[in-house]
Design a protein around this motif. Structure first.
Motif, short mmCIF file in Angstrom:
data_model
loop_
_atom_site.label_atom_id
_atom_site.label_comp_id
_atom_site.label_asym_id
_atom_site.label_seq_id
_atom_site.Cartn_x
_atom_site.Cartn_y
_atom_site.Cartn_z
N GLU A 1 4.80 11.83 -9.45
CA GLU A 1 3.91 11.05 -10.45
C GLU A 1 2.39 11.27 -9.95
O GLU A 1 2.09 11.40 -8.91
N ILE B 1 -3.45 8.49 -9.69
CA ILE B 1 -4.66 8.03 -10.43
C ILE B 1 -5.70 7.59 -9.83
O ILE B 1 -5.07 6.52 -8.98
N LYS C 1 8.35 9.41 -5.25
CA LYS C 1 9.05 8.18 -5.00
C LYS C 1 10.58 8.62 -4.98
O LYS C 1 11.05 9.37 -6.01
N SER D 1 1.03 -1.12 0.23
CA SER D 1 -0.16 0.04 0.00
C SER D 1 0.93 1.28 -0.10
O SER D 1 2.12 1.08 -0.37
C1 LIG Z 1 4.94 1.09 -6.36
C2 LIG Z 1 4.22 1.88 -4.96
C3 LIG Z 1 3.95 0.90 -3.92
C4 LIG Z 1 5.35 2.59 -4.84
C5 LIG Z 1 3.11 2.29 -5.73
N1 LIG Z 1 1.92 2.04 -5.15
C6 LIG Z 1 0.80 2.63 -5.73
N2 LIG Z 1 -0.36 2.10 -5.10
C7 LIG Z 1 -0.19 1.47 -3.88
C8 LIG Z 1 -1.46 1.77 -2.99
N3 LIG Z 1 -2.61 1.15 -3.60
C9 LIG Z 1 -3.60 0.79 -2.85
N4 LIG Z 1 -4.96 0.38 -3.56
C10 LIG Z 1 -5.95 0.01 -2.55
C11 LIG Z 1 -5.62 -0.08 -1.26
C12 LIG Z 1 -4.54 -0.08 -0.79
N5 LIG Z 1 -3.51 0.53 -1.66
C13 LIG Z 1 -2.95 1.68 -4.94
C14 LIG Z 1 -1.55 1.63 -5.85
C15 LIG Z 1 0.71 3.68 -6.61
C16 LIG Z 1 -0.18 4.17 -7.32
C17 LIG Z 1 -0.14 4.96 -8.38
C18 LIG Z 1 -1.19 5.81 -8.80
N6 LIG Z 1 -2.27 5.32 -8.53
O1 LIG Z 1 -1.08 6.55 -9.71
C19 LIG Z 1 1.33 5.50 -8.79
N7 LIG Z 1 1.32 6.41 -9.37
N8 LIG Z 1 2.22 4.82 -8.05
C20 LIG Z 1 2.13 4.01 -7.03
N9 LIG Z 1 3.09 3.39 -6.57
#
Ligand SMILES: CC(C)(C)c1nc(N2CCN(c3ncccn3)CC2)c2cc(C(N)=O)c(N)nc2n1
Length: 327
Positions: free
Chosen positions: A113, A116, A286, A83
């Motif tokens: 970034e 989204i 990041k 997460s």
């Molecule tokens: C690879 C890491 C962990 C650093 C990471 N994790 C992401 N997320 C994790 C939590 N997520 C999540 N989803 C549901 C419940 C808990 N956590 C949803 C994705 C990222 C989401 C986006 C985005 N949305 O554009 C992004 N550009 N980079 C991400 N990078």
């Protein structure tokens, strides 16, 4: 037409249609009018109808879906999908960045970034062919939604290089598709979706892939697993490599080497939020160099080398609440 000629003509049509589809759905930069694409597509369908044994898994005709699934099988993520920690103010963000700089002793770049507002998915490719896709689920166990993901035209069925990799990204529904879908549902007396994220989640959890195919979903890929396999040593390089392989990558990522640049990026996209074709709920910052990721590692749930800066909810929503209060 002889089968032999049909086979080579179909290979030509698949290659041409895949290139045009990549330009349209991945690069948002079509080189031909829709009518030109449609004509070639009709020729492909006609030849596939005449020679069904010549249909291939990566043919554009396989994007329309067809099977109705009985349910989704569970998949275990070999590497858990973490997460993200989140902060809600520039002060909290500065504290996170200071802690990280403290831990690494050397100043380094951050990759910023857009965050989204969709749902996280994982895609697996074997020798460049899309073989499995799943939801994040609880980070350890997700659902196999390969059949539905195959209908998303922004997801390449084959990559530009025959690599065996797993990538992760966000599946989302563009704002205009969300509005059109809700208008249609309202007209049919169906419940409308509250927001594009729910609409995307509901569309991916469809057991009838034909319905998913009509929902105009898209994706942005933001994570390359085991980047060392491809000689990639930073997040910004990983995004460039993902785009090179044929993935749709959000173009608005930006390297920053100081807090001011990070804050300017946050302000710029907080202001631009309304103009984007998709919803964002914040910014993800990041550490760019993967050496830093190794150095600080992850907690059980979140990386120590990344943070989500969350925007306050849209003003218009809070205004409605205020009105309710005064009444
Ligand atoms: C690879 C890491 C962990 C650093 C990471 N994790 C992401 N997320 C994790 C939590 N997520 C999540 N989803 C549901 C419940 C808990 N956590 C949803 C994705 C990222 C989401 C986006 C985005 N949305 O554009 C992004 N550009 N980079 C991400 N990078």
């Amino acid at each position: 037409m002889e089968e032999k000629q049909a086979k080579s003509r179909l290979a030509e049509l698949r290659k041409q249609l895949m290139t045009w589809s990549q330009e349209y759905y991945v690069n948002d930069n079509p080189s031909v009018e829709d009518a030109v694409y449609d004509q070639a597509y009709r020729e492909l369908l006609m030849l596939e109808q005449q020679f069904p044994n010549l249909v291939t898994a990566d043919s554009p005709s396989q994007r329309v879906g067809g099977q109705v699934l009985a349910g989704f099988t569970k998949v275990e993520h070999e590497i858990p999908m973490l997460s993200l920690g989140d902060v809600f103010s520039k002060e909290e963000l500065a504290a996170f960045i200071d802690r990280l700089n403290e831990a690494t002793k050397a100043p380094f770049a951050y990759n910023c970034e857009l965050k989204i507002d969709g749902l996280a998915i994982s895609l697996t490719y074997e020798n460049g062919v899309f073989v499995k896709g799943s939801t994040r689920g609880n980070g350890i166990i997700g659902e196999d939604i390969t059949a539905n993901l195959k209908t998303i035209k922004a997801i390449p069925l084959t990559l530009k290089e025959p690599v065996s990799i797993e990538v992760r990204g966000e599946c989302y529904m563009p704002k205009d598709s969300f509005l059109a879908l809700n208008k249609e549902r309202e007209a049919q007396g169906q419940a409308v979706f509250a927001n594009p994220r729910n609409a995307a989640a509901g569309s991916l959890r469809q057991l009838d892939t034909k319905i998913t195919a009509k929902r105009n979903l898209s994706v942005f890929i933001y994570y390359l697993m085991e980047p060392e396999k491809l000689g990639v040593t930073s997040q910004s390089q990983a995004l460039a490599k993902l785009a090179e392989l044929g993935f749709k990558v959000n173009p608005d990522f930006r390297l920053a080497t100081d807090m001011e640049t990070i804050n300017n990026y946050i302000d710029e996209f907080h202001a631009k939020r309304g103009e984007l074709a998709y919803e964002i709920d914040g910014i993800v910052i990041k550490a760019d160099d993967f050496k830093v990721h190794e150095l600080v590692g992850n907690t059980v749930k979140v990386p120590r080398w990344a943070i989500a800066y969350k925007f306050p909810p849209d003003e218009k929503e809070t205004v409605i609440h205020q009105i309710e209060w005064t009444v």
